[in-house]
Design a protein around this motif. Structure first.
Motif, PDB file in Angstrom:
ATOM      1  N   ARG A   1     -45.712  50.464  94.343  1.00 27.19           N
ATOM      2  CA  ARG A   1     -44.620  50.994  95.167  1.00 27.19           C
ATOM      3  C   ARG A   1     -44.301  52.434  94.803  1.00 27.19           C
ATOM      4  O   ARG A   1     -44.055  53.272  95.670  1.00 27.19           O
ATOM      5  N   ARG A   2     -44.315  52.726  93.497  1.00 25.70           N
ATOM      6  CA  ARG A   2     -43.995  54.072  93.046  1.00 25.70           C
ATOM      7  C   ARG A   2     -45.047  55.081  93.508  1.00 25.70           C
ATOM      8  O   ARG A   2     -44.704  56.209  93.905  1.00 25.70           O
ATOM      9  N   VAL A   3     -46.307  54.692  93.452  1.00 26.48           N
ATOM     10  CA  VAL A   3     -47.379  55.570  93.941  1.00 26.48           C
ATOM     11  C   VAL A   3     -47.193  55.846  95.424  1.00 26.48           C
ATOM     12  O   VAL A   3     -47.291  56.990  95.883  1.00 26.48           O
ATOM     13  N   ARG A   4     -46.909  54.779  96.180  1.00 23.57           N
ATOM     14  CA  ARG A   4     -46.707  54.948  97.626  1.00 23.57           C
ATOM     15  C   ARG A   4     -45.509  55.842  97.905  1.00 23.57           C
ATOM     16  O   ARG A   4     -45.536  56.699  98.799  1.00 23.57           O
ATOM     17  N   LEU A   5     -44.442  55.674  97.136  1.00 26.76           N
ATOM     18  CA  LEU A   5     -43.253  56.503  97.287  1.00 26.76           C
ATOM     19  C   LEU A   5     -43.585  57.971  97.045  1.00 26.76           C
ATOM     20  O   LEU A   5     -43.159  58.854  97.815  1.00 26.76           O
ATOM     21  N   TYR A   6     -44.330  58.237  95.990  1.00 31.59           N
ATOM     22  CA  TYR A   6     -44.710  59.616  95.681  1.00 31.59           C
ATOM     23  C   TYR A   6     -45.588  60.207  96.779  1.00 31.59           C
ATOM     24  O   TYR A   6     -45.448  61.378  97.138  1.00 31.59           O
ATOM     25  N   GLU A   7     -46.502  59.398  97.302  1.00 32.51           N
ATOM     26  CA  GLU A   7     -47.368  59.886  98.376  1.00 32.51           C
ATOM     27  C   GLU A   7     -46.549  60.277  99.601  1.00 32.51           C
ATOM     28  O   GLU A   7     -46.737  61.360 100.178  1.00 32.51           O
ATOM     29  N   ILE A   8     -45.621  59.395 100.006  1.00 33.43           N
ATOM     30  CA  ILE A   8     -44.795  59.686 101.173  1.00 33.43           C
ATOM     31  C   ILE A   8     -43.891  60.881 100.906  1.00 33.43           C
ATOM     32  O   ILE A   8     -43.691  61.751 101.768  1.00 33.43           O
ATOM     33  N   ALA A   9     -43.327  60.940  99.685  1.00 31.40           N
ATOM     34  CA  ALA A   9     -42.452  62.064  99.333  1.00 31.40           C
ATOM     35  C   ALA A   9     -43.203  63.388  99.424  1.00 31.40           C
ATOM     36  O   ALA A   9     -42.695  64.373  99.983  1.00 31.40           O
ATOM     37  N   LEU A  10     -44.433  63.419  98.891  1.00 26.70           N
ATOM     38  CA  LEU A  10     -45.221  64.656  98.954  1.00 26.70           C
ATOM     39  C   LEU A  10     -45.610  64.992 100.392  1.00 26.70           C
ATOM     40  O   LEU A  10     -45.621  66.167 100.779  1.00 26.70           O
ATOM     41  N   ASP A  11     -45.939  63.958 101.195  1.00 32.16           N
ATOM     42  CA  ASP A  11     -46.228  64.201 102.607  1.00 32.16           C
ATOM     43  C   ASP A  11     -45.065  64.937 103.267  1.00 32.16           C
ATOM     44  O   ASP A  11     -45.251  65.942 103.968  1.00 32.16           O
TER      45      ASP A  11
ATOM     46  N   GLY B   1     -44.543  68.747 104.666  1.00 33.61           N
ATOM     47  CA  GLY B   1     -44.555  68.770 106.125  1.00 33.61           C
ATOM     48  C   GLY B   1     -45.791  68.136 106.723  1.00 33.61           C
ATOM     49  O   GLY B   1     -46.280  68.569 107.775  1.00 33.61           O
ATOM     50  N   LEU B   2     -46.310  67.082 106.069  1.00 34.80           N
ATOM     51  CA  LEU B   2     -47.530  66.412 106.522  1.00 34.80           C
ATOM     52  C   LEU B   2     -47.205  65.046 107.129  1.00 34.80           C
ATOM     53  O   LEU B   2     -46.187  64.439 106.788  1.00 34.80           O
ATOM     54  N   PRO B   3     -48.080  64.522 107.988  1.00 32.41           N
ATOM     55  CA  PRO B   3     -47.891  63.152 108.486  1.00 32.41           C
ATOM     56  C   PRO B   3     -48.011  62.156 107.325  1.00 32.41           C
ATOM     57  O   PRO B   3     -48.772  62.380 106.374  1.00 32.41           O
ATOM     58  N   ASP B   4     -47.245  61.066 107.390  1.00 35.36           N
ATOM     59  CA  ASP B   4     -47.355  60.040 106.359  1.00 35.36           C
ATOM     60  C   ASP B   4     -48.797  59.562 106.241  1.00 35.36           C
ATOM     61  O   ASP B   4     -49.491  59.362 107.237  1.00 35.36           O
ATOM     62  N   GLY B   5     -49.249  59.386 105.004  1.00 38.67           N
ATOM     63  CA  GLY B   5     -50.614  58.935 104.766  1.00 38.67           C
ATOM     64  C   GLY B   5     -51.596  60.064 104.500  1.00 38.67           C
ATOM     65  O   GLY B   5     -52.783  59.808 104.266  1.00 38.67           O
ATOM     66  N   SER B   6     -51.108  61.306 104.517  1.00 35.44           N
ATOM     67  CA  SER B   6     -52.011  62.440 104.289  1.00 35.44           C
ATOM     68  C   SER B   6     -52.363  62.602 102.817  1.00 35.44           C
ATOM     69  O   SER B   6     -53.518  62.886 102.471  1.00 35.44           O
ATOM     70  N   ILE B   7     -51.370  62.435 101.944  1.00 35.67           N
ATOM     71  CA  ILE B   7     -51.588  62.586 100.502  1.00 35.67           C
ATOM     72  C   ILE B   7     -51.982  61.243  99.904  1.00 35.67           C
ATOM     73  O   ILE B   7     -51.363  60.212 100.179  1.00 35.67           O
TER      74      ILE B   7
END
Length: 244
Positions: free
Chosen positions: A192-202, A206-212
């Motif tokens: 969950r934390r990894v996914r949170l960081y990915e979405i936060a960085l997206d 200014g990127l679409p979710d799932g880019s990072i």
């Protein structure tokens, strides 16, 4: 028997090798300078010629960890075929691939022990010092070509480098508990934390979710379920950590 004379830099590296092995095996807090000196088979005078204190030894060891990690991503940094997003994702995924999970487990299991908290934080600090300028440059390039949208590349780089600190307590608790239930909770929390960081960085960029992507999918579970107590795994991790 003739005395063997070693080049000063080679001797220094050998002292670091012995210190690294002791710290990873016994813990930084529990291994003394006398232990390192005895393992290296040198006199105290010879040791202090290279390192004035345990703190100086720790600093040099952390810098070596960071330097080796930096060398491992140089191809990504220099690859002319990668755009800023591809370069950032490749950089984040470099040390988080499923094939490296057993080695990562062995290294994590030592670095996340309570007696290695100082060592963990010093390595993290050295890594941040080495990697932050690279991250800043990648993010600036992305802003220039309109891939990223942010007003603070340095701040984004700091957020990226905070990932290890943000997950430290979760991993440390799992190792301390040792049970399957503790590990399952840790895996779910980390995923969950990894996914949170990915979405936060997206969203910060200014990127679409799932880019990072922070690592290969399934990496967290692969690392956290790697078999404990495998001498070959531990040796491989130590060899990898000390590889130039």
């Amino acid at each position: 028997m003739p005395r063997i004379i070693r080049h000063p830099e080679l001797r220094r590296e050998q002292l670091l090798d012995h210190a690294q092995a002791l710290f990873l095996t016994h813990g930084y807090d529990r291994a003394s300078l006398n232990d390192v000196i005895a393992a290296a088979g040198v006199s105290k005078g010879a040791f202090y010629h290279y390192f004035a204190s345990k703190e100086a030894l720790l600093e040099a060891l952390a810098e070596r960890f960071a330097r080796q990690a930096l060398a491992g991503v140089q191809k990504i940094v220099d690859d002319p075929n990668l755009d800023p997003l591809g370069r950032l994702n490749a950089l984040l995924a470099q040390s988080r691939q499923i094939e490296t999970a057993p080695e990562a487990w062995a290294l994590f299991e030592t670095l996340f022990r309570p007696e290695n908290l100082v060592l963990f934080h010093r390595i993290n600090l050295a890594a941040s010092k080495s990697f932050s300028p690279i991250l800043v440059e990648i993010i600036r390039q992305g802003v220039e070509d309109k891939t990223f949208r942010t007003f603070d590349p340095e701040g984004v780089a700091d957020i990226v480098m905070q990932f290890g600190l943000a997950t430290h307590d979760v991993i440390a608790r799992a190792f301390a508990g040792g049970g399957d239930a503790d590990m399952d909770i840790a895996i779910e929390t980390l995923e969950r934390r990894v996914r949170l960081y990915e979405i936060a960085l997206d969203r910060i960029l200014g990127l679409p979710d799932g880019s990072i992507r922070i690592g290969e999918p399934g990496y967290v579970r692969a690392v956290m379920t790697a078999r404990r107590g495998n001498p070959a795994t531990t040796a491989a991790a130590s060899k990898r950590a000390g590889r130039d």
